[in-house]
Motif scaffolding. Sequence first.
Motif, short mmCIF file in Angstrom:
data_model
loop_
_atom_site.label_atom_id
_atom_site.label_comp_id
_atom_site.label_asym_id
_atom_site.label_seq_id
_atom_site.Cartn_x
_atom_site.Cartn_y
_atom_site.Cartn_z
N LEU A 59 0.83 -1.20 0.00
CA LEU A 59 0.00 0.00 0.00
C LEU A 59 0.87 1.26 0.00
O LEU A 59 0.57 2.23 -0.70
CB LEU A 59 -0.94 -0.02 1.21
CG LEU A 59 -2.09 -1.02 1.14
CD1 LEU A 59 -2.82 -1.08 2.49
CD2 LEU A 59 -3.08 -0.64 0.04
N GLY A 62 2.19 1.86 -3.47
CA GLY A 62 1.23 2.57 -4.30
C GLY A 62 1.24 4.06 -4.02
O GLY A 62 1.18 4.88 -4.94
N GLU A 63 1.33 4.44 -2.75
CA GLU A 63 1.36 5.86 -2.39
C GLU A 63 2.66 6.51 -2.85
O GLU A 63 2.65 7.68 -3.29
CB GLU A 63 1.18 6.01 -0.88
CG GLU A 63 -0.22 5.65 -0.38
CD GLU A 63 -1.30 6.45 -1.08
OE1 GLU A 63 -1.16 7.69 -1.19
OE2 GLU A 63 -2.28 5.84 -1.54
N LYS A 66 2.26 7.22 -6.47
CA LYS A 66 1.41 8.39 -6.67
C LYS A 66 2.15 9.68 -6.37
O LYS A 66 1.93 10.71 -7.02
CB LYS A 66 0.15 8.27 -5.79
CG LYS A 66 -0.84 7.24 -6.29
CD LYS A 66 -1.97 6.99 -5.30
CE LYS A 66 -2.89 8.17 -5.18
NZ LYS A 66 -4.06 7.86 -4.30
N THR A 90 -0.83 6.18 -12.05
CA THR A 90 -0.57 5.78 -10.66
C THR A 90 -1.84 5.53 -9.84
O THR A 90 -1.82 4.65 -8.98
CB THR A 90 0.31 6.81 -9.95
OG1 THR A 90 -0.33 8.10 -9.98
CG2 THR A 90 1.67 6.91 -10.62
N LEU A 93 -2.68 1.88 -10.44
CA LEU A 93 -1.71 1.01 -9.78
C LEU A 93 -1.99 0.95 -8.28
O LEU A 93 -2.01 -0.14 -7.68
CB LEU A 93 -0.30 1.53 -10.03
CG LEU A 93 0.82 0.89 -9.20
CD1 LEU A 93 0.93 -0.60 -9.48
CD2 LEU A 93 2.15 1.59 -9.47
N ALA A 94 -2.21 2.10 -7.66
CA ALA A 94 -2.48 2.11 -6.23
C ALA A 94 -3.77 1.38 -5.90
O ALA A 94 -3.87 0.68 -4.89
CB ALA A 94 -2.55 3.56 -5.73
N GLY A 97 -3.37 -2.34 -5.47
CA GLY A 97 -2.90 -2.69 -4.14
C GLY A 97 -3.99 -2.61 -3.09
O GLY A 97 -4.07 -3.47 -2.20
N GLU A 98 -4.84 -1.61 -3.19
CA GLU A 98 -5.93 -1.47 -2.22
C GLU A 98 -6.92 -2.64 -2.32
O GLU A 98 -7.37 -3.17 -1.30
CB GLU A 98 -6.65 -0.14 -2.45
CG GLU A 98 -5.78 1.07 -2.13
CD GLU A 98 -6.36 2.36 -2.70
OE1 GLU A 98 -7.53 2.33 -3.14
OE2 GLU A 98 -5.64 3.38 -2.74
N GLY A 145 0.82 -3.33 -11.25
CA GLY A 145 -0.10 -3.91 -10.28
C GLY A 145 -0.27 -5.40 -10.48
O GLY A 145 -0.31 -6.18 -9.53
N THR A 149 2.76 -6.08 -7.83
CA THR A 149 2.03 -6.02 -6.57
C THR A 149 1.39 -7.36 -6.21
O THR A 149 1.52 -7.83 -5.07
CB THR A 149 0.95 -4.93 -6.64
OG1 THR A 149 1.54 -3.69 -7.05
CG2 THR A 149 0.28 -4.74 -5.29
#
Length: 469
Positions: A59, A62-63, A66, A90, A93-94, A97-98, A145, A149
Motif C-alpha cells: 500500500l 502505491g502511495e 502516486k 498511478t 496502480l495504487a 494494491g488497495e 499492479g 504487486t
Amino acid sequence: MNLRTDILSFPVTSPIDGSIYVSRDYADSAAIDAAMAKARAALKPWQATPLAERLAILLKFGEQMKARAGELAEMVAWQIGRPLWQADETPRLALVGELLAEAAEETLADLPYPSEENIRRYVRPTPGGLHLSICAWNYPTAMLGYLVTAPLAAGNVVIFKHSPQTPLIAEVAEEAFRAAGGPDGVFQSLHLDHADAERLIASGALNAVNFIGSVNGGRRVHAAAAGTFTQVHLELGGKDPTYVRVDADLDATVAQIAEGTYSNAGQSCCSVERIYVDRRVHDRFVDALVAETAKWTIGHPIEEKPMVGPVVRATAAETIRDLTEQAVRAGARQLMPDTAARKAAGLGAAYVAPDVLVGVDHSMPIMRDELFGPIACVQAVDSDEQAIALMNDSDYGLSASIWTQDIDHGTALLDKVEAGTVYLNRCDHADLYLPWGGIKNSGMGRTNGRSGLIESTAAKSYHVRSRIA
C-alpha cells in the motif's frame, strides 16, 4: 547460464519527435547473477513476513508511486507518445494494491475440505517462489499492479523486466518500493535484452514467469520455459470485437465505442478492433461514428492537449497505414482520409489520426491481424448468428462486447462469444475486480481479482491426522 559479459546499450526513441529520449545499458552476467542471488536470499524472509505487513508495504508502494505521478506521467508521454494529460496511471496502480489488501486475507486463507473425526483436510495457498515479470510498454505504470504487486502480496519475490521502450518506469518503481520500506532483494528491476531473458527462463532457475506483451513474445517465453516446468502466465494480444444490435441505444453507444477504439491511440490489448453493426442501423451508426471521430484531435502530447498523440514508433505507424491501404485496395472505404491526412501532416512519421473504414470483411488482414492503432473498422451484419460467428472467427480471444437494450438476450449471446472477458454495453475495460486474461492466441492464465492472486500461489494440501490408533 552462459549469459553475456559484454555491455550493450539501447536507446529509447521518442515517437513524439524521433529524438533519443534516453539510453540505458542492458544488465550483464554479473548483474543478473547478483540479482538472482539477492532474490533467493530475500525469498524465505519475505514469505515469513506476515501477510498484513506485506500488504502494508505494498500500500505504501502505491502511495510512493502516486507521489511520483508527475515524473512518471512525463516519462510515459515521452517514451510512448500518450498525451501528458492522460498519462498518469498511478491511481490505477495504487487501486490494485488497495483491492488486493481487501481481498488477500480471505483469498489466501486455508480452504477447508471434508474432514472426519480424526482427520482434518485443508488446502493452503503457498507462494510459488521467484518470479520473473516482463511488462509491455502500452500501460507501463498501471501494469505493475498485475506483474509486481500481486505476486509480492502472495509472498513471492520479483525480478522485473520492463519493455526497452519504457525502462525509466522500472527504475522509478524499484526506488519507490525501497522508499515504501520494501526489503532488499524482494523487488528488483533489470534491463534485460531478449536473449538473456530467454536464457534466464530456460535455465530453470525461476518458479514462474509473468508476461504481458505480443503473441510472438509470448511464444518465445513459452518456448524458453519448455521442459523446465516453470509456471508461465501469458497476457497477449487481442483483436477485440464489438456487436451493435438493432435495438442498441446509438446515442450512448457510439461515443463509448469511439473511446474504446481510439483511446491510447488504439494501443491496448482490449481496444475495439472489429465493429459489427446490424445492417438496419449501420448507416446511422457510421454517420454518428464519423461525427464522433472528428472530435478525436491529434497533436503534440506535451505542448498541446490532444485526444491522441503518436503511436509508439514510426514502424508501427507504417504498419497501420499499410493495413489500411491494403483494405482500401480490396474494396473498403476510408471515410476520413483527407481529414486524417491533414491532422497528421507535419507532426512526424509516428502520428496516425483516427479514421473510419467501412466495407471491410474477414478476407482483409486488417480484420484478422492485431492493428494496435486508431482505425475503426465497421462491418454490417444481418443477424445475431452472423455477428457471433464473425466475433468468434479470430485467432484471438481476449475481450468482446455487445450493445443492446435487451439485457437477458444480450447476456445469452455473450455465452456464445469466445473470449476471456465479455461485456454488455461496455468495452475496452479491464475490471480490477474480475480476473483478466484470454483464450486462443490471447494467452493463458489470469491476472486481477481473486483468481489472479491465487494463480501467484500453489495449492499445498494438508492431511492432518490427530491420532494414529
